[in-house]
Motif scaffolding. Structure first.
Motif, short mmCIF file in Angstrom:
data_model
loop_
_atom_site.label_atom_id
_atom_site.label_comp_id
_atom_site.label_asym_id
_atom_site.label_seq_id
_atom_site.Cartn_x
_atom_site.Cartn_y
_atom_site.Cartn_z
N GLY A 107 47.82 36.80 40.63
CA GLY A 107 48.34 35.48 40.26
C GLY A 107 48.50 34.54 41.42
N PHE A 108 48.39 35.03 42.66
CA PHE A 108 48.68 34.19 43.83
C PHE A 108 47.51 34.05 44.80
CE2 PHE A 108 52.76 35.65 42.27
CZ PHE A 108 53.55 34.51 42.34
N LEU A 109 46.50 34.90 44.67
CA LEU A 109 45.35 34.84 45.57
C LEU A 109 44.08 34.73 44.74
CD1 LEU A 109 46.31 37.71 48.07
CD2 LEU A 109 46.79 35.26 48.30
N ASP A 110 43.11 34.00 45.26
CA ASP A 110 41.84 33.80 44.55
C ASP A 110 40.87 34.91 44.95
OD1 ASP A 110 39.52 32.98 43.38
OD2 ASP A 110 39.65 30.90 44.05
N TYR A 111 40.76 35.91 44.09
CA TYR A 111 39.92 37.07 44.41
C TYR A 111 38.43 36.78 44.26
CZ TYR A 111 43.68 40.36 45.28
OH TYR A 111 44.75 41.01 45.85
N ARG A 112 38.07 35.56 43.91
CA ARG A 112 36.65 35.18 43.94
C ARG A 112 36.19 34.90 45.37
NH1 ARG A 112 37.15 30.23 39.87
NH2 ARG A 112 38.89 29.94 41.34
N LYS A 113 37.16 34.70 46.28
CA LYS A 113 36.84 34.37 47.66
C LYS A 113 36.70 35.65 48.49
CE LYS A 113 37.05 30.09 46.59
NZ LYS A 113 38.05 29.14 47.03
N GLN A 114 35.64 35.68 49.29
CA GLN A 114 35.35 36.86 50.09
C GLN A 114 36.49 37.19 51.06
OE1 GLN A 114 32.60 38.84 49.63
NE2 GLN A 114 33.66 40.27 51.02
N ALA A 115 37.11 36.16 51.62
CA ALA A 115 38.19 36.38 52.59
C ALA A 115 39.35 37.15 51.96
CB ALA A 115 38.68 35.05 53.15
N ILE A 116 39.59 36.90 50.68
CA ILE A 116 40.66 37.61 49.98
C ILE A 116 40.23 39.04 49.66
CG2 ILE A 116 42.06 37.67 47.89
CD1 ILE A 116 42.85 35.49 49.92
N ARG A 117 39.02 39.20 49.20
CA ARG A 117 38.55 40.57 48.89
C ARG A 117 38.51 41.44 50.15
NH1 ARG A 117 34.69 37.65 45.86
NH2 ARG A 117 33.03 38.23 47.31
N ASP A 118 38.21 40.81 51.29
CA ASP A 118 38.13 41.55 52.56
C ASP A 118 39.49 42.11 53.00
OD1 ASP A 118 35.42 41.15 52.70
OD2 ASP A 118 35.53 39.49 54.15
N LEU A 119 40.57 41.60 52.43
CA LEU A 119 41.90 42.10 52.77
C LEU A 119 42.10 43.53 52.28
CD1 LEU A 119 44.07 38.96 51.88
CD2 LEU A 119 43.63 39.85 54.18
N GLY A 120 41.35 43.92 51.26
CA GLY A 120 41.47 45.28 50.72
C GLY A 120 42.74 45.51 49.93
N ILE A 121 43.34 44.44 49.41
CA ILE A 121 44.56 44.54 48.62
C ILE A 121 44.19 44.52 47.14
CG2 ILE A 121 46.78 43.48 48.07
CD1 ILE A 121 46.70 42.12 50.82
N SER A 122 44.64 45.50 46.41
CA SER A 122 44.35 45.53 44.98
C SER A 122 44.98 44.33 44.28
CB SER A 122 44.90 46.82 44.35
OG SER A 122 44.85 46.75 42.95
N PRO A 123 44.24 43.66 43.39
CA PRO A 123 44.80 42.50 42.68
C PRO A 123 45.97 42.87 41.77
CG PRO A 123 42.63 43.08 41.81
CD PRO A 123 42.83 43.88 43.06
N SER A 124 46.11 44.14 41.42
CA SER A 124 47.22 44.57 40.56
C SER A 124 48.47 44.93 41.36
CB SER A 124 46.79 45.76 39.71
OG SER A 124 46.47 46.88 40.53
N THR A 125 48.41 44.77 42.68
CA THR A 125 49.58 45.06 43.52
C THR A 125 50.73 44.14 43.13
OG1 THR A 125 48.18 45.73 45.37
CG2 THR A 125 50.45 45.13 45.89
N CYS A 126 51.92 44.69 43.04
CA CYS A 126 53.09 43.89 42.66
C CYS A 126 53.42 42.88 43.76
CB CYS A 126 54.28 44.81 42.44
SG CYS A 126 55.68 43.97 41.70
N SER A 127 53.66 41.65 43.37
CA SER A 127 54.02 40.61 44.33
C SER A 127 55.52 40.67 44.61
CB SER A 127 53.64 39.23 43.77
OG SER A 127 54.19 39.03 42.48
N PHE A 128 55.99 39.82 45.50
CA PHE A 128 57.42 39.69 45.76
C PHE A 128 57.75 38.20 45.83
CE2 PHE A 128 55.47 40.25 50.02
CZ PHE A 128 55.87 39.07 50.62
N ASN A 129 59.02 37.91 45.68
CA ASN A 129 59.47 36.51 45.70
C ASN A 129 60.22 36.24 47.00
OD1 ASN A 129 61.43 34.24 45.29
ND2 ASN A 129 60.42 34.13 43.30
N PRO A 130 59.74 35.29 47.82
CA PRO A 130 60.38 35.02 49.13
C PRO A 130 61.51 34.00 49.06
CG PRO A 130 58.36 33.77 48.96
CD PRO A 130 58.49 34.52 47.68
N GLY A 131 62.12 33.86 47.89
CA GLY A 131 63.27 32.95 47.78
C GLY A 131 64.55 33.55 48.31
N VAL A 132 64.57 34.86 48.50
CA VAL A 132 65.69 35.57 49.13
C VAL A 132 65.09 36.50 50.18
CG1 VAL A 132 67.61 37.18 48.79
CG2 VAL A 132 67.09 35.47 47.03
#
Length: 350
Positions: A205-230
């Motif tokens: 929901g926060f990264l565009d996995y169509r972009k090669q730079a994002i896919r190169d991170l090796g982070i699964s798109p189903s990884t749980c995100s976190f909220n940096p408000g706290v």
């Protein structure tokens, strides 16, 4: 014989005088020992630790910061120091608000944030333009704004605290971790709300996995995100790992390649933090970050659940000082009216 008797009397007298002198010294050493003990109690090492709390005061929503500060201060006996961050144009307003209300007793410092540090780092086509405000990026620059503390709490302004902030400050950070956050999947009680209103709680929901730079991170798109408000942050680790520089690098890459601005989550501040802190952060107790209260004007948590929560966060479009919004009574309990009359609540009958 008489001489020997006299000598014995003299020796006895000397012995008595010696014992009296010893007793006298012992008695008169007591006040000295008490004085040293008092000095030890008052030494800097024994003084209560100061808890630094960073919160922003933005134009148009300054009442949010006031309510947040009010709730924090009212629910703890801890030694607090508020760092209230604003732009040059807003600082006089927030200072007068605090100094002319019951918050005048708090310890605080007003810090000016220079938006020029963001030049060339923000892409202007985000799906939620309101997130492009300069103060939304203050959390990236904590060591530049707060320099004398080892550990710092950062809070978004659209929160209220119902627990003792000392508990949040006591969050343990693992060795090598510069920050602690709450995972978006950490509390089963919120899962139904997330599904019902279509909120994003994974990296997809926060990264565009169509972009090669994002896919190169090796982070699964189903990884749980976190909220940096706290955030509970370790400034030494933050500086050692050059976290600010890493965040700026991804901001600049987003300007060039649009890696996250057009995603469903509308990531602006969250997305680069998800990248930089992936797999390298500690966990905050879930009850210290009950969020999504501002995501829908129609979806509500149970009152019992909210009473148990330590911190409530109205992240989303529907803020408790505006209308429509939900659970506004919990927020309004801590709101302090603006002495200048500039900030007003928006209510159905107003």
């Amino acid at each position: 014989m008489a001489l020997l008797k006299k000598i014995n009397q003299i020796l006895l007298l000397l012995l008595v005088l010696t014992v009296c002198a010893i007793l006298y010294n012992k008695v008169h050493q007591v006040p000295s020992a008490l004085k040293n003990e008092t000095a030890d109690l008052e030494s800097p090492e024994e003084m209560e630790e100061e808890i630094p709390i960073v919160i922003c005061a933005a134009a148009g929503r300054m009442g949010a910061a006031v309510a947040a500060i009010s709730s924090i201060y009212s629910n703890t006996e801890a030694n607090l120091l508020f760092y209230i961050v604003g732009l040059k144009t807003t600082i006089p307003h927030i200072r007068k608000w605090i100094e002319n209300s019951k918050l005048k007793e708090i310890k605080f410092k007003v810090v000016e944030f220079n938006p020029m540090v963001l030049k060339g780092k923000i892409r202007q086509d985000a799906s939620r333009p309101e997130l492009l405000q300069p103060l939304n990026f203050v959390r990236f620059y904590l060591p530049l704004l707060i320099q004398k503390h080892e550990k710092v709490i950062y809070l978004d302004d659209d929160i209220i605290v119902q627990g003792d902030i000392q508990e949040l400050y006591d969050t343990k950070l693992a060795p090598g971790h510069a920050a602690a956050f709450s995972d978006d999947c950490d509390l089963p009680s919120t899962h139904e709300m997330v599904r019902s209103v279509g909120m994003q709680n994974t990296y997809m929901g926060f990264l565009d996995y169509r972009k090669q730079a994002i896919r190169d991170l090796g982070i699964s798109p189903s990884t749980c995100s976190f909220n940096p408000g706290v955030i509970v942050a370790n400034m030494t680790e933050w500086k050692h790992q050059r976290i600010t520089k890493q965040l700026e690098k991804w901001m600049q890459r987003n300007v060039e390649e649009n890696l996250y601005s057009s995603t469903l989550g509308g990531g602006v501040a969250t997305s680069p933090m998800l990248i930089v802190f992936h797999g390298k952060y500690s966990a905050i107790n879930p009850m210290w970050h009950i969020r999504h209260l501002g995501w829908s004007p129609d979806t509500r948590y149970s009152e019992h659940f909210l009473q148990e929560a330590k911190l409530l966060h109205w992240n989303g479009r529907y803020k408790p000082w505006d209308y429509p919004s939900v659970h506004t009574d919990l927020w309004e309990n801590w709101f302090i009216p603006d002495p200048s009359g500039k900030f007003k609540l928006t209510r159905p009958d107003s």
